[in-house]
Design an enzyme around this catalytic site. Structure first.
Site, mmCIF file in Angstrom:
data_model
loop_
_atom_site.group_PDB
_atom_site.id
_atom_site.type_symbol
_atom_site.label_atom_id
_atom_site.label_comp_id
_atom_site.label_asym_id
_atom_site.label_seq_id
_atom_site.Cartn_x
_atom_site.Cartn_y
_atom_site.Cartn_z
ATOM 1 N N ASP A 23 48.812 43.570 34.575
ATOM 2 C CA ASP A 23 47.964 44.148 33.520
ATOM 3 C C ASP A 23 48.617 44.022 32.146
ATOM 4 O OD1 ASP A 23 45.801 45.423 32.456
ATOM 5 O OD2 ASP A 23 46.365 47.434 33.136
ATOM 6 N N ASN A 25 47.537 41.658 29.610
ATOM 7 C CA ASN A 25 47.437 40.343 28.943
ATOM 8 C C ASN A 25 46.671 40.444 27.625
ATOM 9 O OD1 ASN A 25 48.617 39.431 31.253
ATOM 10 N ND2 ASN A 25 46.793 38.472 32.092
ATOM 11 N N THR A 69 36.697 42.268 41.593
ATOM 12 C CA THR A 69 35.226 42.241 41.678
ATOM 13 C C THR A 69 34.618 42.923 40.438
ATOM 14 O OG1 THR A 69 35.467 44.180 43.102
ATOM 15 C CG2 THR A 69 34.971 42.114 44.202
ATOM 16 N N ASN A 71 35.931 42.524 37.368
ATOM 17 C CA ASN A 71 36.196 41.701 36.180
ATOM 18 C C ASN A 71 34.991 40.854 35.740
ATOM 19 O OD1 ASN A 71 39.702 41.115 36.991
ATOM 20 N ND2 ASN A 71 38.801 42.617 35.591
HETATM 21 C C1 FPP Z 1 44.651 42.153 33.324
HETATM 22 O O1 FPP Z 1 44.988 42.177 31.961
HETATM 23 C C2 FPP Z 1 44.691 40.791 33.811
HETATM 24 C C3 FPP Z 1 43.645 40.117 34.367
HETATM 25 C C4 FPP Z 1 42.315 40.731 34.547
HETATM 26 C C5 FPP Z 1 43.794 38.726 34.792
HETATM 27 C C6 FPP Z 1 45.133 38.363 35.361
HETATM 28 C C7 FPP Z 1 45.265 36.912 35.340
HETATM 29 C C8 FPP Z 1 46.407 36.240 35.071
HETATM 30 C C9 FPP Z 1 47.715 36.865 34.858
HETATM 31 C C10 FPP Z 1 46.395 34.778 34.971
HETATM 32 C C11 FPP Z 1 45.546 34.156 36.025
HETATM 33 C C12 FPP Z 1 46.328 33.406 36.958
HETATM 34 C C13 FPP Z 1 46.318 32.081 37.042
HETATM 35 C C14 FPP Z 1 47.146 31.432 38.052
HETATM 36 C C15 FPP Z 1 45.526 31.257 36.163
HETATM 37 P P1 FPP Z 1 43.885 42.637 30.915
HETATM 38 O O2 FPP Z 1 43.137 41.434 30.473
HETATM 39 O O3 FPP Z 1 43.024 43.699 31.513
HETATM 40 O O4 FPP Z 1 44.763 43.207 29.765
HETATM 41 P P2 FPP Z 1 44.414 44.443 28.816
HETATM 42 O O5 FPP Z 1 44.277 45.645 29.709
HETATM 43 O O6 FPP Z 1 45.597 44.513 27.928
HETATM 44 O O7 FPP Z 1 43.154 44.098 28.096
#
Ligand code: FPP
Length: 240
Positions: A23, A25, A69, A71
């Protein structure tokens, strides 16, 4: 710091199965004025380094929550960006992953994913099926409640006539994770204290470690730190 943890860790008490909620990103990208997909891109890069450390540590299974599911509620642009990222990840990394002895497994419902992604995952699972060094359980279009319902329905359809009711042992054979050990350690990054529908059955007795670091900043040191902390928890599994 990493060298310190490497010395302090008890290599006889390594968790068999680690699950990670990657979490933060989006927040990582926002802090830098970048589009959210840049956070996911950096997040994907972290995976390879983590797998190398997991192999070094002798961990048996790493489950990664890559797409839930829930997302699907995100903007289409972000979702499509994630599929592109996944495509290029497997295009670039599959041969290295296979050389390192990683067996790719998928947990979740494949059929709703774009056909290209379905093919990529099926190919990765097939090409790596004889590998034995470590399992990378890729949770994509995964939801814990959905998995449980799916398992019960499958059992209802497939059960031998002598099986009149479910037991935990029978039930586990119908989960996506059939054959894998239950989760020993669950790590969630970004300072959120939630399970978010991840591996609900499998984490029943897992140690939960929540770390402040945002996933794109996660590295070997945090993994070793989490394992060190795990080794200092007292696991009683309901006993005394
Ligand atoms: C949560 O962070 C992360 C996700 C929903 C996606 C995770 C995916 C990856 C790390 C990369 C995918 C993998 C490959 C191999 C391509 P968030 O987006 O909810 O972060 P936030 O809470 O800060 O908004």
């Amino acid at each position: 710091m990493l060298a310190n943890y490497k010395k302090k860790i008890d290599y006889a008490k390594i968790p068999k199965h680690i699950a990670i909620i990657m979490d933060g990103n989006g927040r990582w990208a926002k802090k830098r004025g970048l589009p959210r997909i840049e956070g996911h891109r950096r997040g994907a890069e972290v995976i390879e380094r983590c797998m190398d450390s997991a192999i070094e540590l002798g961990i048996g299974v790493v489950s990664l929550y890559a797409f839930s599911t829930e997302n699907w509620a995100r903007p289409k642009e972000e979702i499509n960006g994630l599929w592109k990222l996944l495509e290029s990840f497997f295009e670039k990394k599959l041969s290295t992953i296979i050389e390192k002895g990683v067996r790719i497994q998928h947990s979740g419902s494949l059929s709703e994913l774009p056909p290209t992604i379905q093919r990529i995952i099926a190919n990765a699972v097939d090409k790596s099926k004889n590998n034995t060094t470590i399992v990378l359980n890729f949770c994509l279009n995964y939801g814990g409640r959905h998995e449980i319902i799916h398992a019960v329905n499958n059992w209802l359809q497939q059960r031998p006539s002598h099986e009149l009711s479910l037991t935990p042992e029978i039930f586990e054979n119908y989960l996506y994770t059939a054959g894998l050990p239950n989760v020993d350690l669950l790590i969630r990054t970004s300072g959120e204290y939630r399970i978010s529908n991840f591996l609900l059955w499998q984490i029943a007795y897992a140690e939960l470690i929540f770390m402040k670091v945002l996933w794109p900043d996660f590295n070997e040191r945090y993994l070793y730190q989490a394992i060190y902390e795990y080794q200092h928890r007292e696991r009683r599994f309901g006993g005394l």
